[in-house]
Design a protein around this motif. Structure first.
Motif, PDB file in Angstrom:
ATOM      1  N   UNK A 124      -4.779   0.266   9.567  1.00  0.00           N
ATOM      2  CA  UNK A 124      -4.177  -0.528  10.736  1.00  0.00           C
ATOM      3  C   UNK A 124      -5.032   0.268  12.039  1.00  0.00           C
ATOM      4  N   UNK A 125      -5.355   1.504  11.792  1.00  0.00           N
ATOM      5  CA  UNK A 125      -5.923   2.165  12.682  1.00  0.00           C
ATOM      6  C   UNK A 125      -7.333   2.867  12.309  1.00  0.00           C
ATOM      7  N   UNK A 126      -8.214   2.196  11.881  1.00  0.00           N
ATOM      8  CA  UNK A 126      -9.418   2.822  11.279  1.00  0.00           C
ATOM      9  C   UNK A 126     -10.301   3.670  12.141  1.00  0.00           C
ATOM     10  N   UNK A 127      -9.932   3.756  13.465  1.00  0.00           N
ATOM     11  CA  UNK A 127     -10.606   4.625  14.257  1.00  0.00           C
ATOM     12  C   UNK A 127      -9.871   6.006  14.698  1.00  0.00           C
ATOM     13  N   UNK A 128      -8.816   6.128  14.017  1.00  0.00           N
ATOM     14  CA  UNK A 128      -8.044   7.170  14.108  1.00  0.00           C
ATOM     15  C   UNK A 128      -7.631   7.987  12.841  1.00  0.00           C
ATOM     16  N   UNK A 129      -8.480   8.851  12.337  1.00  0.00           N
ATOM     17  CA  UNK A 129      -8.682   9.631  10.942  1.00  0.00           C
ATOM     18  C   UNK A 129      -7.493  10.633  10.988  1.00  0.00           C
TER      19      UNK A 129
ATOM     20  N   UNK B 118       6.887  10.617   8.890  1.00  0.00           N
ATOM     21  CA  UNK B 118       7.763  10.039  10.103  1.00  0.00           C
ATOM     22  C   UNK B 118       8.243   8.929   9.553  1.00  0.00           C
ATOM     23  N   UNK B 119       7.543   7.891   8.782  1.00  0.00           N
ATOM     24  CA  UNK B 119       8.225   6.603   8.186  1.00  0.00           C
ATOM     25  C   UNK B 119       9.273   6.940   7.182  1.00  0.00           C
ATOM     26  N   UNK B 120       9.026   7.960   6.428  1.00  0.00           N
ATOM     27  CA  UNK B 120      10.099   8.313   5.639  1.00  0.00           C
ATOM     28  C   UNK B 120      11.414   8.802   5.994  1.00  0.00           C
ATOM     29  N   UNK B 121      11.315   9.544   7.093  1.00  0.00           N
ATOM     30  CA  UNK B 121      12.287  10.057   7.831  1.00  0.00           C
ATOM     31  C   UNK B 121      13.204   8.829   8.533  1.00  0.00           C
ATOM     32  N   UNK B 122      12.431   7.934   9.074  1.00  0.00           N
ATOM     33  CA  UNK B 122      13.054   6.723  10.017  1.00  0.00           C
ATOM     34  C   UNK B 122      13.581   5.869   9.040  1.00  0.00           C
ATOM     35  N   UNK B 123      12.919   5.540   7.836  1.00  0.00           N
ATOM     36  CA  UNK B 123      13.327   4.549   6.796  1.00  0.00           C
ATOM     37  C   UNK B 123      14.803   5.019   6.612  1.00  0.00           C
TER      38      UNK B 123
ATOM     39  N   UNK C 121       0.966  -1.353   0.027  1.00  0.00           N
ATOM     40  CA  UNK C 121       0.006  -0.078  -0.045  1.00  0.00           C
ATOM     41  C   UNK C 121       0.862   1.128  -0.030  1.00  0.00           C
ATOM     42  N   UNK C 122       0.431   2.401  -0.402  1.00  0.00           N
ATOM     43  CA  UNK C 122       1.011   3.657  -0.435  1.00  0.00           C
ATOM     44  C   UNK C 122       1.001   4.191   1.232  1.00  0.00           C
ATOM     45  N   UNK C 123       2.301   4.763   1.530  1.00  0.00           N
ATOM     46  CA  UNK C 123       2.354   4.973   2.904  1.00  0.00           C
ATOM     47  C   UNK C 123       1.403   5.668   3.665  1.00  0.00           C
ATOM     48  N   UNK C 124       0.619   6.586   2.977  1.00  0.00           N
ATOM     49  CA  UNK C 124      -0.323   7.444   3.597  1.00  0.00           C
ATOM     50  C   UNK C 124      -1.683   6.561   3.592  1.00  0.00           C
TER      51      UNK C 124
ATOM     52  N   UNK D 140      -4.318  10.445  10.233  1.00  0.00           N
ATOM     53  CA  UNK D 140      -2.877  10.099  10.509  1.00  0.00           C
ATOM     54  C   UNK D 140      -1.868   9.892   9.316  1.00  0.00           C
ATOM     55  N   UNK D 141      -2.621   9.728   8.051  1.00  0.00           N
ATOM     56  CA  UNK D 141      -1.684   9.587   6.969  1.00  0.00           C
ATOM     57  C   UNK D 141      -0.474  10.463   6.602  1.00  0.00           C
TER      58      UNK D 141
END
Length: 160
Positions: A57-62, A71-76, A48-51, A64-65
């Motif tokens: 994974x967190x359907x109840x937390x709108x 954050x993912x791109x920096x940590x990658x 899937x695309x990152x966003x 976050x994309x």
């Protein structure tokens, strides 16, 4: 009709990126103070695309994309150390044989194009591909056919 053009997926098809992806995902969850899903749940989002991952994974937390992606791109970059991502056994040789036999090769991936090209270059496989399309090069990523159709249209390839 003879096949002349082959379009590959990338992550989990040509290269083993799962260890780096999963390590980066878990570091991202920790930094964003998100409960860590299981490894299997995380693996199911590879491709899937990152966003798009947080909504799965967190359907109840709108919403976050964007922060998840940044954050993912920096940590990658921290986890993608030289040699961390490797081609599956036999892939470079098979791709070389296909190219030398006259096949046109391309990659259609959900990974951002810059990251995709960076990994392909690090594995010394860039000369094997006629085109690379990343998830950020299309409006609709996989499983939409748009990445494959984009390559086919730009390269003038006909689907059989």
């Amino acid at each position: 009709m003879m096949i002349k053009n082959i379009i590959f997926d990338f992550d989990g098809t040509l290269v083993d990126t799962a260890p780096v992806i999963l390590a980066t995902m878990f570091a991202t969850f920790k930094e964003l103070d998100l409960p860590a899903p299981s490894r299997e749940e995380c693996k199911s989002t590879i491709g899937l695309r990152l966003h798009e991952i947080p909504s799965k994974l967190f359907p109840n937390r709108a919403g976050l994309g964007e922060i998840y992606t940044k954050t993912y791109q920096r940590l990658f970059k921290t986890y993608n150390t030289p040699g961390a991502i490797i081609a599956f056994e036999g892939v470079p040789e098979t791709l070389t044989e296909l190219k030398d036999s006259g096949y046109n090769l391309a990659i259609a991936s959900s990974r951002h194009r810059f990251s995709l090209e960076e990994i392909v270059n690090s594995l010394k496989m860039s000369t094997l591909f006629d085109m690379i399309i990343g998830g950020d090069n299309v409006k609709n990523g996989k499983p939409s056919p748009e990445p494959v159709l984009t390559i086919s249209n730009l390269m003038g390839w006909q689907a059989n």
